[in-house]
Motif scaffolding. Structure first.
Motif, PDB file in Angstrom:
ATOM      1  N   HIS A  69       0.834  -1.212   0.000  1.00  0.00           N
ATOM      2  CA  HIS A  69       0.000   0.000   0.000  1.00  0.00           C
ATOM      3  C   HIS A  69       0.858   1.248   0.000  1.00  0.00           C
ATOM      4  O   HIS A  69       1.678   1.459   0.882  1.00  0.00           O
ATOM      5  CB  HIS A  69      -0.902   0.017   1.233  1.00  0.00           C
ATOM      6  CG  HIS A  69      -1.711   1.271   1.372  1.00  0.00           C
ATOM      7  ND1 HIS A  69      -2.591   1.707   0.402  1.00  0.00           N
ATOM      8  CD2 HIS A  69      -1.780   2.203   2.366  1.00  0.00           C
ATOM      9  CE1 HIS A  69      -3.162   2.836   0.789  1.00  0.00           C
ATOM     10  NE2 HIS A  69      -2.681   3.165   1.967  1.00  0.00           N
ATOM     11  N   HIS A  71       0.869   5.569  -1.790  1.00  0.00           N
ATOM     12  CA  HIS A  71       0.274   6.588  -2.646  1.00  0.00           C
ATOM     13  C   HIS A  71       1.495   7.170  -3.358  1.00  0.00           C
ATOM     14  O   HIS A  71       2.087   8.139  -2.881  1.00  0.00           O
ATOM     15  CB  HIS A  71      -0.458   7.638  -1.820  1.00  0.00           C
ATOM     16  CG  HIS A  71      -1.422   7.053  -0.819  1.00  0.00           C
ATOM     17  ND1 HIS A  71      -2.687   6.664  -1.184  1.00  0.00           N
ATOM     18  CD2 HIS A  71      -1.292   6.746   0.497  1.00  0.00           C
ATOM     19  CE1 HIS A  71      -3.305   6.151  -0.112  1.00  0.00           C
ATOM     20  NE2 HIS A  71      -2.478   6.192   0.914  1.00  0.00           N
ATOM     21  N   HIS A 218      -9.102   2.215   2.718  1.00  0.00           N
ATOM     22  CA  HIS A 218      -8.556   2.383   4.070  1.00  0.00           C
ATOM     23  C   HIS A 218      -9.673   1.999   5.033  1.00  0.00           C
ATOM     24  O   HIS A 218     -10.766   2.569   4.958  1.00  0.00           O
ATOM     25  CB  HIS A 218      -8.174   3.836   4.336  1.00  0.00           C
ATOM     26  CG  HIS A 218      -7.056   4.352   3.480  1.00  0.00           C
ATOM     27  ND1 HIS A 218      -7.266   5.083   2.343  1.00  0.00           N
ATOM     28  CD2 HIS A 218      -5.714   4.245   3.606  1.00  0.00           C
ATOM     29  CE1 HIS A 218      -6.092   5.416   1.818  1.00  0.00           C
ATOM     30  NE2 HIS A 218      -5.132   4.920   2.557  1.00  0.00           N
ATOM     31  N   HIS A 255      -4.558  -0.887   6.491  1.00  0.00           N
ATOM     32  CA  HIS A 255      -4.411  -0.549   7.918  1.00  0.00           C
ATOM     33  C   HIS A 255      -5.113  -1.536   8.851  1.00  0.00           C
ATOM     34  O   HIS A 255      -4.457  -2.264   9.570  1.00  0.00           O
ATOM     35  CB  HIS A 255      -4.839   0.897   8.210  1.00  0.00           C
ATOM     36  CG  HIS A 255      -4.051   1.906   7.441  1.00  0.00           C
ATOM     37  ND1 HIS A 255      -2.727   2.167   7.730  1.00  0.00           N
ATOM     38  CD2 HIS A 255      -4.366   2.681   6.364  1.00  0.00           C
ATOM     39  CE1 HIS A 255      -2.278   3.074   6.885  1.00  0.00           C
ATOM     40  NE2 HIS A 255      -3.251   3.401   6.042  1.00  0.00           N
ATOM     41  N   ASP A 306       2.731   2.780   2.948  1.00  0.00           N
ATOM     42  CA  ASP A 306       1.824   3.920   2.844  1.00  0.00           C
ATOM     43  C   ASP A 306       2.571   5.018   2.069  1.00  0.00           C
ATOM     44  O   ASP A 306       3.690   4.809   1.601  1.00  0.00           O
ATOM     45  CB  ASP A 306       1.359   4.391   4.227  1.00  0.00           C
ATOM     46  CG  ASP A 306      -0.059   4.995   4.179  1.00  0.00           C
ATOM     47  OD1 ASP A 306      -0.573   5.232   3.065  1.00  0.00           O
ATOM     48  OD2 ASP A 306      -0.647   5.225   5.243  1.00  0.00           O
TER      49      ASP A 306
HETATM   50 ZN   LIG Z   1      -2.955   5.151   2.699  1.00  0.00          ZN
END
Ligand SMILES: [Zn+2]
Length: 663
Positions: A69, A71, A218, A255, A306
């Motif tokens: 995961h 971005h 999420h 998460h 993340d």
């Molecule tokens: Zn995230």
């Protein structure tokens, strides 16, 4: 002899297959981007003729790591805002900057940078969720990386969509275009439950189901999200998303820090998977995900970095080590999440968590040739023991660093050889990222310069330039207030009883800005709270003109629904001073002389000011009208029998501040 394109020979091959097979020394044969054979070096060298043979002696050959995961474009926001709570960080900084700067070019550039960083850490596959996912996918393909790319969808406007309908259309087009690509698996990314509507989630699930693509969301990242969700919808997040039909698609939950055992069971039952983000959860103080429990239940759990804005790097080697250590610390059990399992989460299980386990994540014939070569000769990797072959896992997870990655192959293509990146030109990226960073710096510096521009940056603000006529009179007490209003020519239109909790944030800026957060409880006759209104009002210094018995204030007010807590505004605005005023207010709306006035009888509870206050006020948009009202107020005061001597022209705030200073 069978012909292949490439053989990596002589290394310790860590297959991460279901039996955790190790070959020392082993070899991997690759043809047409796929793994043809894995086995002892001597066996493979005897069976295959390769165009290229890469000597991996002294190295470990592992599956390419899977960053579950991230971005990716947020590499460009790395270090922009740190050490903040998730809501202030996200709503106060990330989203406003994203609204201003995120374009397809931004996403392409940020993803290229992310790919450079990830390749150097041995990553060959990543799960992404962002805007303009088309540009993310394109940049990943140019870097030669595999990616599951989820087009974000939120219920409010985003950099690439004015509404969620538009977001859905974008996602639809994106999925249709990329479905079947050899490196990219398109996906749908409803960002989170708190940025979704029920209809939006259902639409996302239908779309994902129709195309057979995964959903990234999420889920249960913070305790606050979970509590607020329960308060709003009366159920925990997982049953709620289930109710919207989300599990019709293959879901990856990011998460999952604050999900209970029942919710985890529901995820397992529906084939949903989880990506654990240890650094991000620590940095944003989101909590400790119950990873050992998830694994014991049989859930597939991957590991993710993340985005770079909440980590602040995309180093999967570091992330894998932290995942193992954190699980032990959190459970007070050093046997929790052993090294081999941590490596599995970063490879085979991670690929499974992204629903691409049939393609990548382990070194097995038939899978795509995605692998990393770790050089094991650095001082921090010495010495080596042979007693337990599995000690190699501990070496890779606890001792190795991303800098030990020597070569990376993805889909049979070299992305890095001898630590030289082959598909991303970092020097060419640098000039562009520097230029962009300078623009973002200027934007934030400009915004931070005034309370107003900071307020406008978080949205939902309406501006009024108003003229207020008001008077405040100190009364001995509130006795007889009804009789006071019981005079000729006054009509009471309605009245209400309120408890107002005001928090004033004071700034010593040139505008003398005052930001008032008001929690306005409206009470019924029995004193029960029937409604609560939260308002945020920015007032700049007022221009005053005095009339015989009243004061005319002209000033700009900016008014907004207070969507966040006082804590959010405090952390976002950093006021110089803060004053709390609590009062009980009986408000009468009256008509007098053809004009509406609010007549408030206030008892100040905090700070304990003696007596009570009568306030008469009216707001208008024209100065002329205001002067007329000022005359009417003087007449009203006469009718109420108020003497000029009792006039208090200053606001409660000043009184409260005096009271506090005196205390
Ligand atoms: Zn995230």
């Amino acid at each position: 002899m069978e012909q292949v394109d490439l053989i990596l020979s002589g290394g310790e091959v860590v297959t991460m297959d279901s039996h955790f097979t190790l070959f020392d020394t082993g070899a991997v044969a690759v043809r047409d981007g796929a793994i043809v054979a894995v086995g002892p070096t001597a066996e493979l060298m005897a069976a295959y003729q390769a165009r290229e043979v890469v000597d991996c002696s002294g190295c470990a050959v592992t599956p390419g790591l899977v960053n579950g995961h991230t971005h990716a474009p947020m590499t460009l926001l790395r270090g922009l805002a740190d050490d903040m709570r998730l809501d202030v960080w996200l709503m106060g900084y990330m989203m406003p900057v994203e609204r201003e700067f995120v374009t397809p070019e931004f996403c392409w550039l940020g993803t290229q940078l992310a790919c450079a960083e990830m390749i150097r850490a041995g990553v060959t596959c990543f799960g992404d969720m962002y805007y303009y996912e088309e540009a993310v996918a394109d940049a990943a393909v140019q870097a030669g990386m595999r990616a599951v790319c989820a087009q974000s969808i939120l219920k409010f406007p985003t950099p690439d969509a004015a509404s969620y309908d538009e977001g859905l259309r974008l996602a639809h087009d994106f999925v249709a275009r990329w479905k079947g690509h050899h490196l990219i698996v398109p996906a749908i990314g409803p960002h989170a439950v708190y940025t979704a509507t029920p209809e939006m989630l259902t639409a996302c699930a239908e779309l994902a189901e129709a195309y057979g693509v995964p959903i990234h969301i999420h889920l249960g990242e913070t305790a606050r999200e979970v509590e607020e969700h329960r308060a709003e919808y009366g159920m925990p997040v997982v049953p709620w998303v289930k109710k919207q039909g989300l599990f019709r698609a293959r879901v990856t939950a990011m998460h999952a820090v604050h999900l209970d055992a029942g919710e985890l069971q529901t995820l397992l039952h529906h084939g949903a998977t989880i990506v654990h983000n240890p650094t991000s959860n620590l940095k944003l103080a989101s909590g400790l995900a119950p990873v050992a429990r998830m694994l014991a239940m049989g859930l597939a759990v991957g590991i993710g970095t993340d985005g770079a804005a909440s980590n602040n790097n995309l180093d999967m080697v570091e992330e894998m080590r932290l995942a193992a250590l954190l699980a032990k610390g959190a459970s007070l059990d050093p046997t929790a999440l052993p090294a081999r399992q941590a490596l599995a989460m970063a490879t085979a299980m991670g690929a499974h968590a992204l629903h691409v386990g049939d393609m990548t994540g382990s070194l097995e014939p038939g899978k795509r040739a995605d692998l990393a070569v770790f050089e094991l000769d650095a001082p921090h990797l010495m010495p080596r023991f042979q007693r337990d072959p599995a000690s190699l896992y501990a070496l890779l997870v606890y001792a190795a660093r991303s800098g030990d990655v020597r070569d990376v192959l993805c889909d049979g293509r070299w992305l890095m050889r001898q630590r030289q990146l082959l598909t991303v030109d970092v020097d060419a990226l640098r000039a562009r990222t520097d230029e962009l960073a300078a623009r973002m710096d200027r934007f934030l510096i400009g915004r931070e310069a005034s309370v107003l521009s900071k307020l406008l940056a978080i949205g939902g603000v309406a501006r009024e330039r108003t003229f207020e006529v008001q008077v405040k009179v100190r009364l001995p007490d509130l006795e007889g207030r009804e009789q006071m209003l019981d005079v000729d020519d006054i009509t009471i239109v309605r009245s209400s009883l309120r408890r107002q909790y005001d928090t004033y944030f004071l700034f010593s800026d040139p505008d003398e800005s005052r930001l008032r957060y008001r929690e306005d409880e409206i009470l019924d006759a029995a004193g029960e709270v029937t409604d609560v209104d939260y308002r945020l009002t920015l007032m700049t210094a007022a221009k005053e003109r005095e009339f015989p018995k009243s004061v005319l204030l002209s000033r700009s007010r900016f008014d907004a629904d207070a969507k966040h807590s006082p804590r959010f505004y405090r952390e976002y605005f950093h006021p110089q001073r803060e004053v709390a005023v609590h009062k009980e207010r009986r408000r009468y709306h009256i008509r007098y002389g053809g004009t509406d006035f609010a007549v408030n009888f206030d008892q100040i509870i905090q700070p304990a000011l003696p007596g009570a206050y009568l306030e008469i006020q009216s707001r208008t948009w024209s100065a002329q009208d205001a002067e007329h009202k000022a005359d009417l107020i003087s007449a009203l005061l006469d009718k109420f029998g108020v003497q000029e001597a009792g006039l208090v022209r200053r606001e409660y705030l000043d009184l409260a501040m005096d009271a506090l200073a005196g205390a």
